[in-house]
Design a protein around this motif. Structure first.
Motif, PDB file in Angstrom:
ATOM      1  N   ARG A 149     -43.657 -23.961  83.429  1.00  0.00           N
ATOM      2  CA  ARG A 149     -42.232 -24.201  83.198  1.00  0.00           C
ATOM      3  C   ARG A 149     -42.020 -25.457  82.374  1.00  0.00           C
ATOM      4  N   LEU A 150     -40.731 -25.701  82.079  1.00  0.00           N
ATOM      5  CA  LEU A 150     -40.369 -26.863  81.256  1.00  0.00           C
ATOM      6  C   LEU A 150     -40.878 -28.151  81.877  1.00  0.00           C
ATOM      7  N   TRP A 151     -40.613 -28.348  83.175  1.00  0.00           N
ATOM      8  CA  TRP A 151     -40.993 -29.624  83.801  1.00  0.00           C
ATOM      9  C   TRP A 151     -42.504 -29.802  83.832  1.00  0.00           C
ATOM     10  N   GLN A 152     -43.241 -28.676  83.887  1.00  0.00           N
ATOM     11  CA  GLN A 152     -44.696 -28.782  83.917  1.00  0.00           C
ATOM     12  C   GLN A 152     -45.262 -29.180  82.543  1.00  0.00           C
ATOM     13  N   ILE A 153     -44.688 -28.582  81.489  1.00  0.00           N
ATOM     14  CA  ILE A 153     -45.117 -28.969  80.133  1.00  0.00           C
ATOM     15  C   ILE A 153     -44.742 -30.413  79.856  1.00  0.00           C
ATOM     16  N   LEU A 154     -43.528 -30.760  80.246  1.00  0.00           N
ATOM     17  CA  LEU A 154     -43.092 -32.149  80.062  1.00  0.00           C
ATOM     18  C   LEU A 154     -43.986 -33.103  80.851  1.00  0.00           C
ATOM     19  N   SER A 155     -44.273 -32.742  82.099  1.00  0.00           N
ATOM     20  CA  SER A 155     -45.104 -33.601  82.960  1.00  0.00           C
ATOM     21  C   SER A 155     -46.484 -33.810  82.372  1.00  0.00           C
ATOM     22  N   LEU A 156     -47.037 -32.753  81.749  1.00  0.00           N
ATOM     23  CA  LEU A 156     -48.364 -32.846  81.144  1.00  0.00           C
ATOM     24  C   LEU A 156     -48.395 -33.912  80.050  1.00  0.00           C
ATOM     25  N   LEU A 157     -47.389 -33.861  79.146  1.00  0.00           N
ATOM     26  CA  LEU A 157     -47.354 -34.828  78.040  1.00  0.00           C
ATOM     27  C   LEU A 157     -46.943 -36.221  78.515  1.00  0.00           C
ATOM     28  N   ILE A 158     -46.030 -36.278  79.493  1.00  0.00           N
ATOM     29  CA  ILE A 158     -45.591 -37.583  80.014  1.00  0.00           C
ATOM     30  C   ILE A 158     -46.728 -38.258  80.773  1.00  0.00           C
ATOM     31  N   LEU A 159     -47.463 -37.497  81.572  1.00  0.00           N
ATOM     32  CA  LEU A 159     -48.600 -38.069  82.304  1.00  0.00           C
ATOM     33  C   LEU A 159     -49.666 -38.562  81.341  1.00  0.00           C
ATOM     34  N   GLU A 160     -49.892 -37.807  80.265  1.00  0.00           N
ATOM     35  CA  GLU A 160     -50.854 -38.234  79.252  1.00  0.00           C
ATOM     36  C   GLU A 160     -50.437 -39.565  78.637  1.00  0.00           C
ATOM     37  N   SER A 161     -49.153 -39.679  78.279  1.00  0.00           N
ATOM     38  CA  SER A 161     -48.633 -40.913  77.707  1.00  0.00           C
ATOM     39  C   SER A 161     -48.729 -42.063  78.712  1.00  0.00           C
ATOM     40  N   PHE A 162     -48.437 -41.764  79.986  1.00  0.00           N
ATOM     41  CA  PHE A 162     -48.520 -42.775  81.048  1.00  0.00           C
ATOM     42  C   PHE A 162     -49.952 -43.295  81.196  1.00  0.00           C
TER      43      PHE A 162
END
Length: 419
Positions: free
Chosen positions: A329-342
């Motif tokens: 889902r949207l939040w999972q794709i977002l979480s993947l890229l946000i966690l990578e950036s974090f």
């Protein structure tokens, strides 16, 4: 844990580009933290150089110049003041103690300070800490010298060694007073102030080594013959400056005004704390400019991180499309890229702080020797913790932009093979 594992494997798969990004971001963070550390610790180092002194008195001139040459051994006095004026002011009913200073000579680039025994009794630094001897004793004989810890360490001096003082300041070719060598009788404990880089002798010693000098020129034999006992009783005609401690702080401004209006010769009295504030105000514009540059460095690093993540989307279209095809889902794709950036930001912050403390450890002795600035290795300040938090949040938010773009990419565009 599955999301974290996917993110970590994705980073490892692009380790070369990620490593370059981490190094770039780490260096930027180190520079920002180094600027703040140098700014705050330089202020702290200067502020702790002299403590408990109410007034510093010298010849009429700039207050900052008087502070610099009398306390920090930087620059030269515009003029000297008479010994009679020093005696008259030091005997004032409001004065508790006084410390005379006579500057102008040096030894291998280190300043020589002529003073009295009251220097060891009343001088304070840091949080009103007194001077203490690491070895030996205070000067007693006319040709005794007490050296600072840096002088002893850099020149490998110990108690009992012979020292020849040169006429003038600096490392230039100077005339040495080699006919009157001094003996090291004491070594002071480290203070983290210009005291560590100073050689201390008596006022009588300053007069004794210049007894054959007339109008700045050495004329051997012109001073006559003196025994060491007679030399020890010499009194200076002039000194460079002197410090005053008052019986009551309430009389500081009154005595300052009286000294500034002294009729026998033009003198000025400064309050060290106020003069130091004036010095910082002079550098406030440069300080603000450094902070602006630091902010721009961080913004540029964050933009670089965003650019990397956006550029990597072309390489990861199939990966993201497969995740979407299995129901991401949207939040999972977002979480993947946000966690990578974090993770990239967090690793960069840790590496940047390690680089900062490594550089402080290596550069602290050099900065103390060359500039008299002591850098203590302490934990991050409150402002630095706040900056770290801002960096972490900014780095995390940056990941939302490529995350949203990745989600909006079509499934067919990611799965289809383009020929």
């Amino acid at each position: 844990m599955i999301l974290f594992r996917l993110t970590w494997q994705s980073l490892l798969n692009r380790k070369s580009t990620i490593l370059l990004t981490v190094i770039s971001l780490s260096v930027s963070i180190m520079l920002v933290m180094a600027v703040d550390t140098l700014r705050t610790q330089t202020k702290s180092s200067f502020s702790s150089t002299v403590s408990g002194t109410d007034l510093i008195v010298g010849a009429k001139g700039g207050s900052i110049n008087l502070l610099l040459y009398s306390v920090f051994r930087l620059g030269d006095a515009t003029n000297n003041l008479s010994w009679s004026s020093y005696q008259a002011i030091s005997r004032h009913s409001k004065v508790a103690w006084s410390i005379p200073f006579s500057l102008g000579d040096s030894h291998r680039g280190y300043p020589v300070l002529g003073t009295s025994s009251d220097y060891f009794k009343y001088f304070r630094y840091g949080k009103k800490q007194p001077l203490a001897l690491e070895q030996g004793k205070e000067f007693e004989g006319v040709f005794d010298v007490v050296i600072g810890s840096d002088v002893a360490e850099k020149l490998q001096y110990k108690v009992g060694d012979s020292v020849v003082i040169a006429h003038g300041r600096g490392n230039a070719s100077l005339v040495e007073h080699d006919d009157k060598p001094f003996k090291v009788v004491g070594i002071l404990e480290p203070t983290g102030t210009p005291v560590d880089q100073t050689l201390h002798v008596s006022l009588a010693a300053i007069e004794a080594i210049h007894i054959d000098w007339k109008a700045g020129v050495q004329i051997p034999g012109s001073g006559g013959a003196y025994t060491e006992e007679q030399l020890s009783e010499l009194q200076p005609k002039q000194i460079t400056a002197f410090m005053l401690g008052l019986k009551s702080r309430f009389s500081t401004f009154h005595l300052q005004r009286s000294i500034n209006q002294y009729s026998k010769e033009p003198l000025q009295a400064i309050i060290p704390g106020l003069a130091l504030q004036s010095l910082w105000q002079m550098f406030s514009l440069a300080e603000q400019a450094l902070l602006v540059v630091s902010g721009l460095v961080i913004i540029s690093s964050m933009l670089g991180l965003m650019t990397l993540l956006l550029a990597s989307l072309n390489e990861r279209r199939r990966e993201i499309a497969i995740l979407r095809s299995v129901g991401a889902r949207l939040w999972q794709i977002l979480s993947l890229l946000i966690l990578e950036s974090f993770l990239v930001t967090a690793i960069s912050i840790i590496l940047g702080m390690l680089l900062l403390y490594l550089n402080l450890l290596l550069l602290a002795p050099w900065l103390q020797t060359e500039f008299g600035v002591w850098l203590s290795i302490t934990g991050p300040t409150l402002w630095q913790w706040q900056l770290i938090a801002v960096l972490l949040v900014s780095g995390t938010v940056v990941g939302a932009v490529p995350g949203y773009r990745a989600y909006k990419q079509s499934l067919a565009d990611g799965v289809a093979v383009k020929i």
